[in-house]
Design a protein around this motif. Structure first.
Motif, mmCIF file in Angstrom:
data_model
loop_
_atom_site.group_PDB
_atom_site.id
_atom_site.type_symbol
_atom_site.label_atom_id
_atom_site.label_comp_id
_atom_site.label_asym_id
_atom_site.label_seq_id
_atom_site.Cartn_x
_atom_site.Cartn_y
_atom_site.Cartn_z
ATOM 1 N N VAL A 365 0.846 -1.208 0.000
ATOM 2 C CA VAL A 365 0.000 0.000 0.000
ATOM 3 C C VAL A 365 0.874 1.247 0.000
ATOM 4 N N LEU A 366 1.948 1.234 0.841
ATOM 5 C CA LEU A 366 2.870 2.374 0.906
ATOM 6 C C LEU A 366 3.502 2.625 -0.463
ATOM 7 N N THR A 367 3.864 1.569 -1.143
ATOM 8 C CA THR A 367 4.490 1.692 -2.464
ATOM 9 C C THR A 367 3.502 2.252 -3.482
ATOM 10 N N ALA A 368 2.274 1.721 -3.456
ATOM 11 C CA ALA A 368 1.264 2.171 -4.420
ATOM 12 C C ALA A 368 0.938 3.646 -4.231
ATOM 13 N N ARG A 369 0.802 4.079 -2.974
ATOM 14 C CA ARG A 369 0.502 5.497 -2.709
ATOM 15 C C ARG A 369 1.621 6.404 -3.214
ATOM 16 N N HIS A 370 2.879 5.998 -2.993
ATOM 17 C CA HIS A 370 4.000 6.828 -3.451
ATOM 18 C C HIS A 370 4.033 6.897 -4.978
ATOM 19 N N MET A 371 3.773 5.785 -5.637
ATOM 20 C CA MET A 371 3.766 5.778 -7.099
ATOM 21 C C MET A 371 2.654 6.661 -7.649
ATOM 22 N N ALA A 372 1.492 6.609 -6.995
ATOM 23 C CA ALA A 372 0.363 7.429 -7.460
ATOM 24 C C ALA A 372 0.643 8.904 -7.252
ATOM 25 N N ALA A 373 1.248 9.238 -6.097
ATOM 26 C CA ALA A 373 1.529 10.640 -5.790
ATOM 27 C C ALA A 373 2.553 11.225 -6.750
ATOM 28 N N LYS A 374 3.527 10.406 -7.169
ATOM 29 C CA LYS A 374 4.601 10.902 -8.033
ATOM 30 C C LYS A 374 4.345 10.616 -9.521
ATOM 31 N N GLY A 375 3.296 9.853 -9.795
ATOM 32 C CA GLY A 375 3.003 9.522 -11.186
ATOM 33 C C GLY A 375 3.946 8.490 -11.772
ATOM 34 N N TYR A 376 4.515 7.635 -10.909
ATOM 35 C CA TYR A 376 5.456 6.613 -11.380
ATOM 36 C C TYR A 376 4.732 5.402 -11.953
ATOM 37 N N LEU A 377 5.378 4.762 -12.920
ATOM 38 C CA LEU A 377 4.950 3.468 -13.415
ATOM 39 C C LEU A 377 5.796 2.383 -12.762
ATOM 40 N N GLU A 378 5.350 1.144 -12.882
ATOM 41 C CA GLU A 378 6.109 0.053 -12.277
ATOM 42 C C GLU A 378 7.479 -0.118 -12.930
ATOM 43 N N SER A 379 7.641 0.346 -14.138
ATOM 44 C CA SER A 379 8.928 0.238 -14.837
ATOM 45 C C SER A 379 9.917 1.316 -14.422
ATOM 46 N N ASP A 380 9.449 2.310 -13.650
ATOM 47 C CA ASP A 380 10.336 3.381 -13.196
ATOM 48 C C ASP A 380 11.203 2.905 -12.022
ATOM 49 N N GLU A 381 12.385 3.531 -11.910
ATOM 50 C CA GLU A 381 13.282 3.209 -10.793
ATOM 51 C C GLU A 381 12.776 3.857 -9.507
ATOM 52 N N ILE A 382 12.995 3.176 -8.382
ATOM 53 C CA ILE A 382 12.617 3.771 -7.097
ATOM 54 C C ILE A 382 13.487 4.997 -6.845
ATOM 55 N N ASP A 383 12.982 5.944 -6.053
ATOM 56 C CA ASP A 383 13.744 7.164 -5.780
ATOM 57 C C ASP A 383 14.118 7.254 -4.299
ATOM 58 N N LYS A 384 14.928 8.263 -3.973
ATOM 59 C CA LYS A 384 15.424 8.427 -2.607
ATOM 60 C C LYS A 384 14.279 8.703 -1.639
ATOM 61 N N GLU A 385 13.280 9.475 -2.074
ATOM 62 C CA GLU A 385 12.157 9.820 -1.196
ATOM 63 C C GLU A 385 11.398 8.563 -0.773
ATOM 64 N N PHE A 386 11.211 7.638 -1.729
ATOM 65 C CA PHE A 386 10.538 6.385 -1.395
ATOM 66 C C PHE A 386 11.395 5.567 -0.425
ATOM 67 N N ALA A 387 12.710 5.519 -0.669
ATOM 68 C CA ALA A 387 13.604 4.758 0.210
ATOM 69 C C ALA A 387 13.544 5.298 1.637
ATOM 70 N N GLU A 388 13.506 6.636 1.788
ATOM 71 C CA GLU A 388 13.434 7.233 3.124
ATOM 72 C C GLU A 388 12.105 6.923 3.796
#
Length: 618
Positions: A365-388
């Protein structure tokens, strides 16, 4: 010496008539090799010298004796078998005659009366016994006072006169060829490393206050590998820094890279690192933001721990931007799809534990919310904000759903902080701070002459050994390049070259790479130095590649036996090292000294004196 023997003064000394000796016996050894205790010479010589009290002070172990052998012709050349003194002792005829069963008062009376005899020069009652072994060279004296050394053993004439090689002969024997190659002279020797390339002095004629310098062929020392073996407190690091200092000062086209797991060489080579004319780099495990942090990260000898000048020396190094740190290799950044696949795999492994599944659902759920907020697709690389965000939330989720602290899943939750550190390392590289293994390899290939990788984490520094030795050797093979020579130094070598049959994983791989470089490197100008206090569990195939060795005190018999068998040094010579004080060494080399494989007792110059002189100039 008298009569025709006066002509021999240019080769031998009798200490102003005090040394008068003859070869008494040649003893054949019953056993010359032992797996446990080492190799011994097939012959031992017993020499009897007339007693003289001063002679007991003047002769020393390691001195070279000469006695005519049966290859001498009636006219023309004279050939002498050369032998090295193992030990010597005075013997009193009266004391030798005492037996345990004799009347005790009589024994005490004889012993008491013998004390005064030692102060005399009574040659009828006392004698000096000398035990020696052949060094497997003949001294050949021809016409016109010319002389040469020929390798091989010649049986000596029993009963013939025994001579001691004088100071000039010893100096010529060990140094003439080396000095010609160094284009130097030994007329004015000095312990100043910047003025004289000597390593120290030969431990002969010390009682006569005559210093004989010892030099080595540094090119051969590097290219054909060398080892330094000494127990704790024997001066191993001091000797190594002594060699490296002279190597860099007095030779051309040589680079040195030190794998310094004990973090002591930034201090021991401080004067070189501070020298603006010597391109150098110190690579620490963690970033040092100030001189004080740099100072605290390195090891200082006890005598210098409270010396306020040390930090001033560190300032000279730090101000030249010669201090950096290691940054782990950047790997490919995972995508959100790959991350979610790893979460799905964890869910599959924990199907029988509903609370664990719910905890992992929270991560999804945490991952899905971050992807939706940033407009990321599953093929995109994770970012520092998500890691934190993941690093902050994961431990709380594990606690909330009662994930057992000893479970594998709990370890996964609590280790998410590593992802944040990974992004920090990427930022450091992008900002130009720190060096990864590729950058260190570029340093080696560039103008940098001296690199100290001072990292205490065994896994990190072993990984660097593997990467750098592989890359540099492969590069040299592609180019078939020989110069500049590159010397790889493995201090505390038991960490890098363990017996591959007794270790696994990165330890085994590291040992194999060290061995490979030692076996193949000499053809491409790549040399190695192994320095250790315990060789019993080292890679013996790596040890057998060494052509020069410095041995100090090794209290364990097995260590001495292994050196004796591996390097073909007489075990009785190695026993003498038990009497050494710090700074005393047994040096033997197949290629870097004047005579091949002839052990020499030397006293090394003190490297700490160079640091003291450097600090006093600040």
């Amino acid at each position: 010496m008298s009569g025709s023997e006066e002509e021999l003064r240019m080769y031998f000394t009798d200490f102003d008539g005090k040394f008068k000796a003859r070869l008494g016996r040649v003893i054949a050894a019953s056993e010359t090799s032992s797996e446990e205790f080492g190799t011994s010479s097939p012959y031992t010589f017993r020499v009897l010298a007339e007693y003289d009290r001063d002679l007991m002070r003047l002769i020393d172990s390691g001195m070279l004796l000469a006695v005519r052998n049966f290859k001498t012709r009636e006219a023309g050349e004279i050939r002498y078998t050369l032998m090295g003194i193992l030990r010597f002792w005075p013997e009193h005829f009266g004391l030798r005659g005492l037996k345990d069963y004799q009347y005790y008062p009589l024994q005490f009376e004889v012993i008491e009366q013998s004390v005064g005899d030692w102060e005399t020069s009574d040659k009828s009652t006392m004698v000096i016994q000398i035990s020696a072994i052949p060094i497997n060279y003949d001294l050949v004296i021809g016409e016109n006072e010319e002389f040469t050394y020929e390798r091989g053993f010649s049986y000596p004439v029993i009963g013939d006169r025994v001579y001691i090689l004088n100071k000039e002969m010893i100096k010529d024997m060990y140094n003439r060829r080396i000095l010609e190659e160094l284009d130097s002279s030994s007329e004015e020797t000095s312990n100043n490393a910047w003025k004289d390339p000597r390593l120290g002095i030969i431990k002969m004629f010390e009682a006569s206050a005559e210093d004989i310098p010892i030099y080595v062929d540094y090119d051969s020392l590097v290219r054909y590998h060398f080892g330094i073996f000494a127990f704790t407190g024997g001066g191993k690091s001091n000797m190594l820094s002594n060699i490296l200092r002279r190597l860099l000062i007095h030779t051309k086209e040589v680079k040195v890279i030190i794998f310094d797991i004990s973090c002591e060489y930034p201090f021991l080579l401080m004067d070189l690192f501070a020298n603006e004319k010597i391109p150098s780099k110190i690579i620490l495990e963690n970033k040092a933001d100030s001189v004080r942090e740099f100072y605290n990260s390195i090891v200082k000898p006890k005598l210098f721990e409270d010396n306020p000048k040390v930090i001033k020396g560190m300032e000279k190094i730090f101000a030249q931007n010669k201090v950096t740190h290691f940054v782990r290799e950047v790997i490919r950044i995972p995508t959100f799809s790959e991350f979610l696949d790893s979460v799905a795999a964890l869910k599959s492994d924990n199907q029988s534990k509903p609370n664990y599944l719910e905890a992992l659902n929270e991560i999804e759920v945490l991952t899905a919310r971050h992807m939706a907020a940033k407009g990321y697709l599953e093929s995109d690389e994770i970012d520092k904000e998500f890691a934190e965000a993941l690093a902050n939330a994961a431990p709380q989720i594990a606690t909330a759903y009662n994930v057992h602290e000893k479970s594998t899943l709990y370890g996964w939750f609590t280790s998410r902080q590593r992802m944040v550190r990974y992004f920090r390392e990427i930022e450091e590289l992008q900002s130009g701070e720190g060096l990864n293994s590729e950058a260190i390899k570029e340093l080696i290939e560039g103008e940098t002459q001296l690199i100290s990788i001072s990292i205490s984490d065994p896994q990190i520094i072993k990984g660097l050994v593997i990467d750098l030795t592989q890359e540099v050797l492969a590069q040299r093979k592609r180019e078939f390049k020989v110069k500049p020579y590159i010397l790889f130094v493995w201090d505390e070598a038991q960490e890098f070259a363990a017996n591959p049959g007794s270790v696994s994983g990165i330890d085994r791989q590291c040992s194999i790479e060290v061995e490979r470089l030692l076996r193949q490197g000499r053809k491409y100008g790549l040399g190695g130095c192994i320095a250790t206090q315990r060789i019993a569990h080292l890679n013996t195939s790596a040890l057998q590649q060494l052509h020069t060795y410095f041995v100090s005190t090794l209290p364990r018999p097995y260590d001495r036996g292994l050196i004796s068998n591996t390097f073909m040094i007489d075990k009785n010579i190695l026993e003498k090292t038990l009497e050494f004080t710090p700074g005393d060494w047994l040096l033997s080399s197949y290629i870097a000294t004047g005579l091949a494989n002839v052990p020499i007792y030397i006293r090394a110059d003190n490297a700490e004196e160079e640091i003291e002189k450097f600090l006093n100039k600040i």
